[in-house]
Design a protein around this motif. Structure first.
Motif, PDB file in Angstrom:
ATOM      1  N   MET A 101       6.270  -4.497   7.038  1.00 41.32           N
ATOM      2  CA  MET A 101       5.215  -4.712   6.039  1.00 41.32           C
ATOM      3  C   MET A 101       4.034  -3.776   6.239  1.00 41.32           C
ATOM      4  O   MET A 101       3.537  -3.622   7.360  1.00 41.32           O
ATOM      5  N   ARG A 102       3.595  -3.164   5.158  1.00 41.45           N
ATOM      6  CA  ARG A 102       2.302  -2.444   5.141  1.00 41.45           C
ATOM      7  C   ARG A 102       1.389  -3.173   4.173  1.00 41.45           C
ATOM      8  O   ARG A 102       1.814  -3.564   3.079  1.00 41.45           O
ATOM      9  N   HIS A 103       0.132  -3.353   4.599  1.00 40.93           N
ATOM     10  CA  HIS A 103      -0.812  -4.120   3.779  1.00 40.93           C
ATOM     11  C   HIS A 103      -2.211  -3.534   3.977  1.00 40.93           C
ATOM     12  O   HIS A 103      -2.559  -3.113   5.087  1.00 40.93           O
ATOM     13  N   GLN A 121      -4.204  -1.124  12.763  1.00 38.56           N
ATOM     14  CA  GLN A 121      -3.147  -0.667  13.675  1.00 38.56           C
ATOM     15  C   GLN A 121      -1.973  -0.088  12.898  1.00 38.56           C
ATOM     16  O   GLN A 121      -1.711  -0.491  11.755  1.00 38.56           O
ATOM     17  N   HIS A 122      -1.268   0.837  13.537  1.00 40.99           N
ATOM     18  CA  HIS A 122      -0.039   1.415  12.966  1.00 40.99           C
ATOM     19  C   HIS A 122       0.881   1.685  14.159  1.00 40.99           C
ATOM     20  O   HIS A 122       1.120   2.823  14.545  1.00 40.99           O
ATOM     21  N   PRO A 123       1.411   0.586  14.757  1.00 43.75           N
ATOM     22  CA  PRO A 123       2.070   0.746  16.059  1.00 43.75           C
ATOM     23  C   PRO A 123       3.346   1.583  16.043  1.00 43.75           C
ATOM     24  O   PRO A 123       3.653   2.232  17.044  1.00 43.75           O
ATOM     25  N   THR A 124       4.092   1.605  14.931  1.00 43.76           N
ATOM     26  CA  THR A 124       5.314   2.430  14.949  1.00 43.76           C
ATOM     27  C   THR A 124       4.960   3.914  14.872  1.00 43.76           C
ATOM     28  O   THR A 124       5.677   4.758  15.408  1.00 43.76           O
ATOM     29  N   GLN A 125       3.831   4.238  14.213  1.00 50.13           N
ATOM     30  CA  GLN A 125       3.350   5.625  14.243  1.00 50.13           C
ATOM     31  C   GLN A 125       3.012   6.008  15.685  1.00 50.13           C
ATOM     32  O   GLN A 125       3.332   7.105  16.145  1.00 50.13           O
ATOM     33  N   THR A 126       2.403   5.069  16.395  1.00 50.39           N
ATOM     34  CA  THR A 126       2.042   5.342  17.791  1.00 50.39           C
ATOM     35  C   THR A 126       3.277   5.609  18.636  1.00 50.39           C
ATOM     36  O   THR A 126       3.281   6.516  19.467  1.00 50.39           O
ATOM     37  N   GLU A 142       0.876  -1.173   0.000  1.00 51.73           N
ATOM     38  CA  GLU A 142       0.000   0.000   0.000  1.00 51.73           C
ATOM     39  C   GLU A 142       0.918   1.229   0.000  1.00 51.73           C
ATOM     40  O   GLU A 142       2.022   1.159   0.547  1.00 51.73           O
ATOM     41  N   PRO A 143       0.468   2.359  -0.599  1.00 51.07           N
ATOM     42  CA  PRO A 143       1.369   3.517  -0.694  1.00 51.07           C
ATOM     43  C   PRO A 143       1.828   4.058   0.657  1.00 51.07           C
ATOM     44  O   PRO A 143       1.121   3.937   1.657  1.00 51.07           O
ATOM     45  N   SER A 144       3.002   4.679   0.645  1.00 48.65           N
ATOM     46  CA  SER A 144       3.571   5.294   1.844  1.00 48.65           C
ATOM     47  C   SER A 144       4.689   6.228   1.417  1.00 48.65           C
ATOM     48  O   SER A 144       5.406   5.939   0.466  1.00 48.65           O
ATOM     49  N   THR A 145       4.839   7.318   2.138  1.00 43.90           N
ATOM     50  CA  THR A 145       6.037   8.155   1.981  1.00 43.90           C
ATOM     51  C   THR A 145       6.864   8.078   3.255  1.00 43.90           C
ATOM     52  O   THR A 145       7.982   7.552   3.272  1.00 43.90           O
ATOM     53  N   ARG A 146       6.302   8.591   4.354  1.00 44.82           N
ATOM     54  CA  ARG A 146       7.055   8.695   5.617  1.00 44.82           C
ATOM     55  C   ARG A 146       7.467   7.353   6.190  1.00 44.82           C
ATOM     56  O   ARG A 146       8.621   7.159   6.591  1.00 44.82           O
ATOM     57  N   THR A 147       6.521   6.442   6.297  1.00 44.50           N
ATOM     58  CA  THR A 147       6.812   5.199   7.008  1.00 44.50           C
ATOM     59  C   THR A 147       7.898   4.412   6.271  1.00 44.50           C
ATOM     60  O   THR A 147       8.870   3.953   6.869  1.00 44.50           O
ATOM     61  N   ARG A 148       7.733   4.288   4.966  1.00 44.69           N
ATOM     62  CA  ARG A 148       8.722   3.509   4.201  1.00 44.69           C
ATOM     63  C   ARG A 148      10.090   4.194   4.217  1.00 44.69           C
ATOM     64  O   ARG A 148      11.108   3.562   4.521  1.00 44.69           O
ATOM     65  N   HIS A 206      -0.143  15.432  13.539  1.00 42.58           N
ATOM     66  CA  HIS A 206      -0.888  14.838  12.407  1.00 42.58           C
ATOM     67  C   HIS A 206       0.025  13.735  11.864  1.00 42.58           C
ATOM     68  O   HIS A 206       1.213  13.988  11.629  1.00 42.58           O
ATOM     69  N   PRO A 207      -0.483  12.523  11.644  1.00 44.40           N
ATOM     70  CA  PRO A 207       0.397  11.479  11.109  1.00 44.40           C
ATOM     71  C   PRO A 207       0.859  11.803   9.689  1.00 44.40           C
ATOM     72  O   PRO A 207       1.859  11.242   9.225  1.00 44.40           O
ATOM     73  N   LEU A 208       0.140  12.670   9.002  1.00 40.89           N
ATOM     74  CA  LEU A 208       0.404  13.041   7.608  1.00 40.89           C
ATOM     75  C   LEU A 208       0.231  11.816   6.688  1.00 40.89           C
ATOM     76  O   LEU A 208       0.403  10.696   7.160  1.00 40.89           O
ATOM     77  N   PRO A 209      -0.099  11.939   5.434  1.00 38.37           N
ATOM     78  CA  PRO A 209      -0.232  13.199   4.730  1.00 38.37           C
ATOM     79  C   PRO A 209      -1.514  13.960   5.100  1.00 38.37           C
ATOM     80  O   PRO A 209      -2.507  13.334   5.476  1.00 38.37           O
ATOM     81  N   ARG A 210      -1.456  15.292   4.994  1.00 39.49           N
ATOM     82  CA  ARG A 210      -2.681  16.079   5.139  1.00 39.49           C
ATOM     83  C   ARG A 210      -3.221  16.358   3.753  1.00 39.49           C
ATOM     84  O   ARG A 210      -2.437  16.404   2.784  1.00 39.49           O
TER      85      ARG A 210
HETATM   86  N1   CP Z   1       2.017   8.561   8.694  1.00 39.52           N
HETATM   87  C1   CP Z   1       2.129   7.676   7.671  1.00 39.52           C
HETATM   88  O1   CP Z   1       1.897   6.481   7.836  1.00 39.52           O
HETATM   89  O2   CP Z   1       2.496   8.254   6.494  1.00 39.52           O
HETATM   90  P1   CP Z   1       2.769   7.455   5.138  1.00 39.52           P
HETATM   91  O3   CP Z   1       1.434   6.891   4.690  1.00 39.52           O
HETATM   92  O4   CP Z   1       3.321   8.454   4.173  1.00 39.52           O
HETATM   93  O5   CP Z   1       3.723   6.338   5.457  1.00 39.52           O
END
Ligand code: CP
Length: 301
Positions: free
Chosen positions: A99-101, A127-132, A46-52, A259-263
């Motif tokens: 992994m993100r799914h 869940q998104h535990p590393t964001q937490t 699944e798409p990601s910028t920050r987490t990946r 804000h976890p972003l993206p906004r």
């Molecule tokens: N906060 C967060 O999970 O951002 P990404 O979707 O860009 O990884």
């Protein structure tokens, strides 16, 4: 089975506090290459910028190599390979899987078939535990403590996996919650039951201004188009809140906006120039916290 991080409840309070301490060490000294020779897989279905990117940077700064994919179209998943086979295969190559799914429960399933630790980088609306963990780190950094915070969560509380994980983590620290959402996106009952069982107070409102002046943390979230099955339902709620600088005049001086972003439109650009805005620094903290989590799961901290 190796220790994985799938849900924030996989960590005890002591483990969470330990990770925050280790992350603070990494913030002081960003390059500690004790994972030389290790390989980390970043599998993003699944798409990601920050987490990946923060996971990849974290692994690189620790001296590990990174493999993986961010587009399943270029993998054998597009030929019909199952998640089980993909994870079992990748387990042969690496020391840890991130992994993100899009499917809730996919990360737990992956951890059950993997022979290496798995870190859940987000599974559907679950869940998104590393964001937490990076949210906790940021709350502590801005407020000097985690205890007795009034946390006002705003926006998509129904599908927002970051708020679901965060209320569980903060439950150890005597919080008070305000849930600000339109009726279509209210906090799911299971999380309200979780709080009620622990006698943790919460209030629900649809009015962003009602409790804004008592908040220590204003946790804004995006209405997530990708979680809606009905496009009309999304259209009805997509612009439910837009925080602007003029709405912040009565806020506590030390209140911070996370804000976890993206906004997309829920925080106006003029908020970025106020002392309350902290979301970019929050995203930066993700790297230190992910360095700490990788090190911990591989037994190095
Ligand atoms: N906060 C967060 O999970 O951002 P990404 O979707 O860009 O990884």
């Amino acid at each position: 089975m190796p220790k994985s991080l799938i849900s924030i409840s996989d960590f005890t309070k002591e483990e969470m506090l330990h990770i925050l301490d280790v992350a603070a060490e990494f913030e002081k000294n960003k390059s500690q290459t004790f994972l030389q020779g290790k390989v980390v897989a970043c599998l993003f279905f699944e798409p990601s910028t920050r987490t990946r990117l923060s996971f990849e940077t974290a692994a690189n700064r620790l001296g590990a190599r990174v493999i993986g994919f961010s587009d399943v179209a270029n993998t054998s998943v597009s030929k019909g390979e199952t998640l089980k086979d993909t994870i079992k295969m990748v387990s042969n190559y690496v020391d840890l899987i991130v992994m993100r799914h899009p499917l809730e429960g996919a990360a737990r399933y992956a951890s059950e078939v993997a022979s290496v630790p798995v870190i859940n980088a987000g599974d559907g609306a679950n869940q998104h535990p590393t964001q937490t963990m990076l949210d906790l780190y940021t709350i502590k950094q801005t407020q000097g403590k985690l205890e007795n915070m009034e946390v006002n969560m705003v926006g998509d509380l129904k599908y927002g996996r970051t708020v679901h994980s965060l209320i569980q983590a903060l439950s150890y620290f005597s919080p008070k919650f305000v849930f600000t959402a339109p009726k279509e996106l209210m906090m799911p009952q299971e999380y309200k039951n979780f709080l009620a069982e622990r006698k943790i107070p919460f209030t629900e409102t649809a009015d962003l201004m009602e409790h804004i002046n008592t908040a220590d943390i204003l946790y804004m979230t995006r209405v997530q188009q990708e979680r809606f099955t009905d496009p009309i339902e999304y259209e009805n709620v997509k612009n439910c809140y837009k925080l602007s600088a003029d709405m912040l005049t009565g806020c506590k001086k030390n209140m911070r906006i996370l804000h976890p972003l993206p906004r997309v439109g829920e925080i106006a650009q003029d908020v970025d120039e106020t002392p309350f805005a902290y979301y970019f620094r929050q995203a930066g903290n993700g790297m230190y916290v992910r360095m700490a989590i990788i090190s911990y799961l591989l037994g190095y901290r």
